[in-house]
Design an enzyme around this catalytic site. Structure first.
Site, mmCIF file in Angstrom:
data_model
loop_
_atom_site.group_PDB
_atom_site.id
_atom_site.type_symbol
_atom_site.label_atom_id
_atom_site.label_comp_id
_atom_site.label_asym_id
_atom_site.label_seq_id
_atom_site.Cartn_x
_atom_site.Cartn_y
_atom_site.Cartn_z
ATOM 1 N N TYR A 1 0.824 -1.206 0.000
ATOM 2 C CA TYR A 1 0.000 0.000 0.000
ATOM 3 C C TYR A 1 0.858 1.257 0.000
ATOM 4 C CZ TYR A 1 0.822 -0.167 5.092
ATOM 5 O OH TYR A 1 1.400 -0.229 6.334
ATOM 6 N N ARG B 1 -6.653 -3.863 -0.354
ATOM 7 C CA ARG B 1 -6.097 -3.044 0.730
ATOM 8 C C ARG B 1 -6.320 -1.558 0.463
ATOM 9 N NH1 ARG B 1 -4.679 -0.110 3.942
ATOM 10 N NH2 ARG B 1 -3.013 -0.220 5.522
ATOM 11 N N VAL C 1 -2.956 -11.356 -0.748
ATOM 12 C CA VAL C 1 -2.744 -9.977 -1.183
ATOM 13 C C VAL C 1 -1.496 -9.892 -2.043
ATOM 14 C CG1 VAL C 1 -3.860 -8.951 0.838
ATOM 15 C CG2 VAL C 1 -1.389 -9.394 0.879
ATOM 16 N N HIS D 1 1.918 -8.960 -2.268
ATOM 17 C CA HIS D 1 2.970 -8.732 -1.280
ATOM 18 C C HIS D 1 4.329 -8.593 -1.957
ATOM 19 C CE1 HIS D 1 4.499 -9.435 2.989
ATOM 20 N NE2 HIS D 1 3.545 -8.531 3.109
ATOM 21 N N TYR E 1 6.770 3.333 8.352
ATOM 22 C CA TYR E 1 7.747 2.605 7.545
ATOM 23 C C TYR E 1 8.856 3.519 7.035
ATOM 24 C CZ TYR E 1 5.185 -1.832 7.155
ATOM 25 O OH TYR E 1 4.590 -3.039 7.409
ATOM 26 N N ASP F 1 13.121 -2.397 9.187
ATOM 27 C CA ASP F 1 13.087 -3.304 8.047
ATOM 28 C C ASP F 1 14.491 -3.385 7.456
ATOM 29 O OD1 ASP F 1 12.043 -4.778 5.661
ATOM 30 O OD2 ASP F 1 10.120 -4.061 6.399
ATOM 31 N N PHE G 1 0.868 -5.278 15.102
ATOM 32 C CA PHE G 1 -0.523 -5.470 15.513
ATOM 33 C C PHE G 1 -0.721 -5.271 17.019
ATOM 34 C CE2 PHE G 1 -0.279 -8.251 11.672
ATOM 35 C CZ PHE G 1 -1.190 -7.564 10.889
ATOM 36 N N HIS H 1 9.815 -5.334 11.485
ATOM 37 C CA HIS H 1 9.197 -5.877 10.276
ATOM 38 C C HIS H 1 10.204 -6.623 9.408
ATOM 39 C CE1 HIS H 1 6.680 -5.459 6.474
ATOM 40 N NE2 HIS H 1 5.803 -5.896 7.354
ATOM 41 N N GLU I 1 4.285 -13.304 -3.482
ATOM 42 C CA GLU I 1 5.546 -12.904 -2.856
ATOM 43 C C GLU I 1 6.674 -12.866 -3.886
ATOM 44 O OE1 GLU I 1 5.748 -12.138 0.308
ATOM 45 O OE2 GLU I 1 4.074 -13.146 1.313
#
Length: 447
Positions: free
Chosen positions: A53, A87, A131, A133, A154, A164, A302, A353, A381
């Protein structure tokens, strides 16, 4: 070492030759944002942004404004943004009813004379079951690869960041291959539509086209005909996968099976697929030193503090900790021996992440794959496998690993991890109910 697999893919992978100075590991999320904006401003031929997204917030606005500015300055520039279809059309979890990012994309198109098309790719008819990804931004002959999506946290726009990995690879053949997949494997599909234009078709009306796209993606691959099978030096192989037993999944398992001395695995959501667990167990039995880095439950994206109202999504970090505790308990003997090292990452109220693998002193896997059942079965992926047989990237590789381990602590005993009795009452109550009706196993497969 001879392959343990009857139909081994690793020796057959075609790869693109790299030079050591063509690979840069960026120092953190803020540097990733700076680099991305700098590369967009300098682009002369193409910009292909692919992410789960592009969020309507300050950092997302900065990126989309930069794309429009680049297109306005050079109208011949080929600019494409690709995000997940489903999304993009919902709001943030727990934030109530919202129009989603697609409404913002449409407003931006109305407000600008320049055209920056934003395509939505529906990997499934429901977000829960798959989704987009894919990762990787192609800008001219550079590929910026990270597991990050595009929003404030992010990109470390303000005080918080989501940790990340961030790599810049300068390689025209790799950039061409990744653009080709987007251009010919995704946006030409009848299932894919522009989100920045009004009157979007309903997902229900696209069911047949979505099924056709997913079926084709199961047999799709990056075009590596410009690459070579012979790997005498530093090289990179792009990998694609969706669905059970796909090539990316198989390469991940083969990489673990190839480890002889050392294996490092990063995943934000500890819920390993059975094939991965089996290969880790075999690696430990061979005497391979295994390090697994996961986020503390409070560093999970989350996680919701107990002081805030309970939502079902808040149970996920606890489910992952339960899974980690079970794994640690089964492997306590090799933890005691030092052969297996489980590391928890935590840095204040920032989140974790990271994904990827480092195998011996040779292979490095860059990926958005969470190494969980969902990634292995449902989501679309990809990954970049760097093969370094002459140890040309060892110094930056070690620096990246040192930075990852900097905010970690080793689990010495499985009892260090909390149990259901120690969880907040609302979380404990929900997890007991889930266990009672035997939904827990299903949740581990789709989350």
């Amino acid at each position: 070492m001879p392959s343990l697999f009857k139909r081994s893919l690793l020796p057959k992978l075609r790869s693109f030759a790299l030079t050591a100075d063509a690979v840069t590991i960026l120092d953190g999320a803020a540097e990733f944002r700076r680099c991305l904006l700098e590369q967009i401003a300098q682009a002369t031929r193409r910009i292909y942004i692919v992410a789960l997204y592009l969020q309507h917030d300050e950092a997302g606005q900065e990126i989309l404004d930069a794309l429009h500015a680049a297109k306005a300055a050079r109208p011949e520039l080929d600019v494409v943004v690709v995000v997940d279809w489903l999304r993009a059309q919902r709001g943030l979890i727990g934030a109530g009813k919202q129009p989603g990012n697609s409404a913002w994309y449409q407003q931006m198109t109305r407000d600008h004379a320049s055209e920056v098309p934003v395509y939505g790719v529906p990997v499934q008819t429901r977000e829960l079951f798959g989704v987009l990804h894919l990762k990787g931004f192609v800008i001219d002959d550079c590929v910026i690869y990270s597991g990050a999506s595009l929003n404030n946290v992010y990109l470390h726009k303000f005080d918080k960041y989501r940790f990340d990995r961030y790599h810049l690879l300068r390689n025209r053949a790799l950039a061409d291959s990744m653009q080709h997949l987007v251009q010919h494997g995704l946006i030409t599909s009848k299932a894919v539509h522009r989100l920045d234009l009004p009157n979007l078709p309903s997902t229900r009306s696209l069911r047949h086209d979505i099924g056709d796209l997913r079926s084709r993606l199961k047999h799709a691959a990056y075009d590596t005909t410009a690459g070579d099978v012979i790997k005498g030096g530093l090289s990179v192989s792009p990998l694609l996968g969706v669905g059970k037993n796909n090539p990316l999944n198989r390469v991940i398992c083969e990489l673990i099976a190839s480890a002889q001395q050392q294996l490092t695995i990063c995943t934000p959501y500890f819920n390993l697929p059975l094939p991965v667990t089996r290969e880790i167990n075999r690696a430990l039995a061979r005497g391979v030193k295994v390090d697994i880095v996961v986020g503390d439950k409070t560093a999970n994206d989350f996680y919701i503090p107990p002081s805030e109202p309970f939502r079902v999504i808040a149970a996920l970090p606890y489910l992952y900790e339960i899974s980690l505790r079970r794994f640690a308990k089964r492997h306590q003997r090799v933890i005691d021996s030092g052969l297996l090292n489980l590391h928890l990452w935590r840095d204040g109220d920032n989140t974790y992440h990271l994904k990827g693998m480092w195998v011996d002193e040779r292979y490095t896997l860059l990926t958005g794959n969470n190494l969980n059942p969902r990634a292995f079965r449902l989501d679309l992926e990809n990954a970049l496998l760097i093969d370094d047989p002459k140890a040309e990237l060892q110094a930056p590789r070690r620096r990246e690993l040192a930075e990852i381990f900097r905010n970690t602590s080793r689990i010495e005993r499985y009892q260090q991890l909390e149990t259901l009795l120690e969880y907040p009452p609302d979380v404990s109550k929900f997890l007991r109910r889930v266990s009672r009706v035997r939904i827990e196993r299903l949740l581990y497969r789709i989350l």
